[in-house]
Motif scaffolding. Structure first.
Motif, PDB file in Angstrom:
ATOM      1  N   LEU A  78      41.595  42.663  31.129  1.00 14.93           N
ATOM      2  CA  LEU A  78      40.643  42.997  32.242  1.00 14.93           C
ATOM      3  C   LEU A  78      39.756  41.691  32.496  1.00 14.93           C
ATOM      4  O   LEU A  78      38.650  41.650  32.445  1.00 14.93           O
ATOM      5  CB  LEU A  78      39.348  44.100  31.594  1.00 14.93           C
ATOM      6  N   GLY A  79      40.675  40.699  32.772  1.00 16.37           N
ATOM      7  CA  GLY A  79      40.314  39.210  33.174  1.00 16.37           C
ATOM      8  C   GLY A  79      39.279  39.357  34.306  1.00 16.37           C
ATOM      9  O   GLY A  79      38.350  38.699  34.594  1.00 16.37           O
ATOM     10  N   TYR A 114      38.724  31.679  40.505  1.00 19.73           N
ATOM     11  CA  TYR A 114      38.714  32.501  39.212  1.00 19.73           C
ATOM     12  C   TYR A 114      40.036  33.359  39.081  1.00 19.73           C
ATOM     13  O   TYR A 114      40.795  33.550  38.216  1.00 19.73           O
ATOM     14  CB  TYR A 114      37.515  33.085  39.016  1.00 19.73           C
ATOM     15  N   ILE A 115      40.153  34.165  40.262  1.00 21.89           N
ATOM     16  CA  ILE A 115      41.422  35.210  40.317  1.00 21.89           C
ATOM     17  C   ILE A 115      42.578  34.410  40.161  1.00 21.89           C
ATOM     18  O   ILE A 115      43.628  35.039  39.625  1.00 21.89           O
ATOM     19  CB  ILE A 115      41.034  35.849  41.875  1.00 21.89           C
ATOM     20  N   ASP A 116      42.946  33.034  40.927  1.00 24.79           N
ATOM     21  CA  ASP A 116      43.955  32.398  40.639  1.00 24.79           C
ATOM     22  C   ASP A 116      44.051  32.129  39.137  1.00 24.79           C
ATOM     23  O   ASP A 116      45.160  32.232  38.804  1.00 24.79           O
ATOM     24  CB  ASP A 116      43.835  30.933  41.231  1.00 24.79           C
ATOM     25  N   ASP A 121      47.272  33.619  37.571  1.00 27.87           N
ATOM     26  CA  ASP A 121      48.396  32.568  37.465  1.00 27.87           C
ATOM     27  C   ASP A 121      48.741  32.029  36.144  1.00 27.87           C
ATOM     28  O   ASP A 121      49.738  31.705  35.658  1.00 27.87           O
ATOM     29  CB  ASP A 121      48.305  31.480  38.486  1.00 27.87           C
ATOM     30  N   THR A 122      47.328  32.014  35.319  1.00 32.09           N
ATOM     31  CA  THR A 122      47.529  31.327  34.086  1.00 32.09           C
ATOM     32  C   THR A 122      47.090  32.447  32.872  1.00 32.09           C
ATOM     33  O   THR A 122      47.940  32.653  31.935  1.00 32.09           O
ATOM     34  CB  THR A 122      46.302  30.317  33.935  1.00 32.09           C
ATOM     35  N   VAL A 133      45.645  40.203  41.650  1.00 29.43           N
ATOM     36  CA  VAL A 133      45.744  40.494  39.953  1.00 29.43           C
ATOM     37  C   VAL A 133      47.005  41.485  39.982  1.00 29.43           C
ATOM     38  O   VAL A 133      47.861  41.355  39.024  1.00 29.43           O
ATOM     39  CB  VAL A 133      44.663  41.024  39.447  1.00 29.43           C
ATOM     40  N   PHE A 134      46.909  42.571  40.751  1.00 32.59           N
ATOM     41  CA  PHE A 134      47.875  43.756  40.580  1.00 32.59           C
ATOM     42  C   PHE A 134      49.429  42.870  40.909  1.00 32.59           C
ATOM     43  O   PHE A 134      50.393  43.465  40.273  1.00 32.59           O
ATOM     44  CB  PHE A 134      47.641  44.842  41.626  1.00 32.59           C
TER      45      PHE A 134
END
Ligand code: NIG
Ligand code: FE
Length: 404
Positions: free
Chosen positions: A176-177, A192-194, A198-199, A230-231
């Motif tokens: 749940l980042g 932040y979503i990247d 991605d990481t 994210v999904f």
């Protein structure tokens, strides 16, 4: 004449509630027997129809009710610190959202969680898990989401896995980042979503720490577009998704989750008809969290009658977390599901067994049937309704996890 079935353990004189047919309150098998070999059920049913057993040990249940071990399918059990001070502030009139916007809330738990290491998180969380186990829980989902940076999210998930190997309970981990924006990304939510997509997610998934992916779709969380990112990353890794949706407002997260074939959408107080229809079509479970509803003094009820009418399976969970549901009792969540949300006894029982298993994408737990794990709870109650009716008390007589 049936052949003799060899097994490790046979439980006799059980009043069995197998939960293989959810929503059927009268499905108690009065003279029931369960047999297990290598941790798996080889027989569950009436004594009359049972084969002869060659068993290592026989356990007489003394006519007690035997259900599948309970499943808590939505928790934030691993965290550092406490939010009792914030609770006091809310009693004096501050709202949950106002506290979050002022840098408290999830971010205050983030600070305490980052300050703890993996061993500290295990030590803080083990007593909470022990309380769940003492109520018959045999599987618990545990989310990350208080680290909000790679190392601390990793520490949370590793702590969750460690609890699962130390405590004779199955742990399902959820990344749940996308729970809240950490302060170092203030004003840069997309960046932040990247990082999350991605990481963090690929790294943690590669380490085997992620069974599912969740996000908080909310004004104080992330937008539908950000959740989509994210999904998509989860989909690329073949990981199932679930979503905190429609808890405080309606951002159409339920429909978004359903579009991605989500295992569950959770909270759902503000879910609309389009969300319900989409969830029904996708087979997405509605995981209701009455502890959070109660503790935040929410006044909008989840649309239970509409979920029921649409055939959306309903699960219940504690949402055990320091901010909105500091609760470890799944039995209390069942009582609240009935009292606050008007679920029936049969619905409450299915909500913490077979439907909770579905919310985790699991077909090997949540019912008593051949091939499933021998996760059993033996109760000192006269009838199933007592598990939902009582507030407090410890009705559990014995608990078996994978036959032991
Ligand atoms: O499920 N809604 C977001 N997450 C949690 C609350 C987390 C917190 O306040 O620490 C929930 O209610
Ligand atoms: Fe939650």
């Amino acid at each position: 004449m049936s052949a003799t079935l060899s097994c490790d353990t046979v439980w006799t004189a059980a009043r069995l509630l197998p939960m293989t047919v959810p929503g059927q309150p009268d499905a108690v098998i009065e003279q029931g027997v369960v047999a297990a070999r290598d941790g798996r059920i080889v027989y569950a049913g009436s004594a009359e129809a049972a084969p002869a057993f060659a068993a290592g040990r026989t356990i007489d249940c003394g006519g007690r009710l035997v259900t599948p071990g309970l499943i808590d399918c939505h928790t934030h059990l691993v965290y550092g610190g406490s939010r009792a001070g914030e609770f006091e502030a809310r009693l004096e009139g501050a709202s949950y959202e106002a506290i979050a916007r002022a840098g408290g809330g999830i971010v205050s738990t983030m600070r305490a969680t980052r300050a703890a290491d993996e061993a500290g998180l295990i030590a803080a969380s083990a007593p909470r898990l022990a309380e769940m186990i003492a109520e018959g829980v045999t599987t618990v989902e545990i989310k990350s989401g208080y680290g909000l940076e790679l190392a601390a999210e990793r520490a949370m998930l590793r702590a969750a896995r460690a609890l699962g190997s130390q405590m004779r309970v199955s742990v399902a981990t959820t990344f749940l980042g996308a729970h809240a924006l950490p302060p170092e990304y203030a004003g840069r939510a997309d960046a932040y979503i990247d990082l999350v997509a991605d990481t963090m997610l690929p790294a943690l998934a590669a380490e085997g720490l992620v069974d599912a992916v969740d996000a908080f779709c909310e004004g104080i969380g992330f937008s539908a577009t950000q959740v989509e990112r994210v999904f998509a990353a989860a989909g690329a890794l073949n990981l199932p998704v679930k979503l905190h949706a429609e808890q405080l407002s309606n951002l159409h997260g339920a429909a978004l989750a359903a579009r991605h074939g989500a295992l569950s959408a959770d909270h759902l107080e503000h879910c609309d008809d389009a969300g319900i229809v989409a969830m029904a079509a996708a087979g997405t479970v509605a995981t209701l969290l009455p502890g959070a509803y109660y503790f935040t003094r929410e006044t909008v009820l989840p649309p239970v009658a509409a979920f029921r009418a649409a055939g959306v399976p309903i699960a219940l969970a504690t949402d055990c977390n320091p901010g909105t549901s500091p609760m470890t009792s799944l039995l209390l969540a069942m009582n609240m599901g009935a009292t606050l949300f008007r679920l029936t006894v049969a619905e409450c029982l299915a909500a913490v067994t077979i439907n909770a298993a579905r919310a985790l994408g699991r077909r090997d737990i949540g019912a008593l049937a051949p091939g499933l794990w021998a996760d059993l709870a033996v109760w000192d109650v006269a009838q199933p309704a007592e598990l939902v009716y009582r507030i407090g008390g410890r009705p559990l007589h014995a608990r078996y996890w994978r036959g032991q």
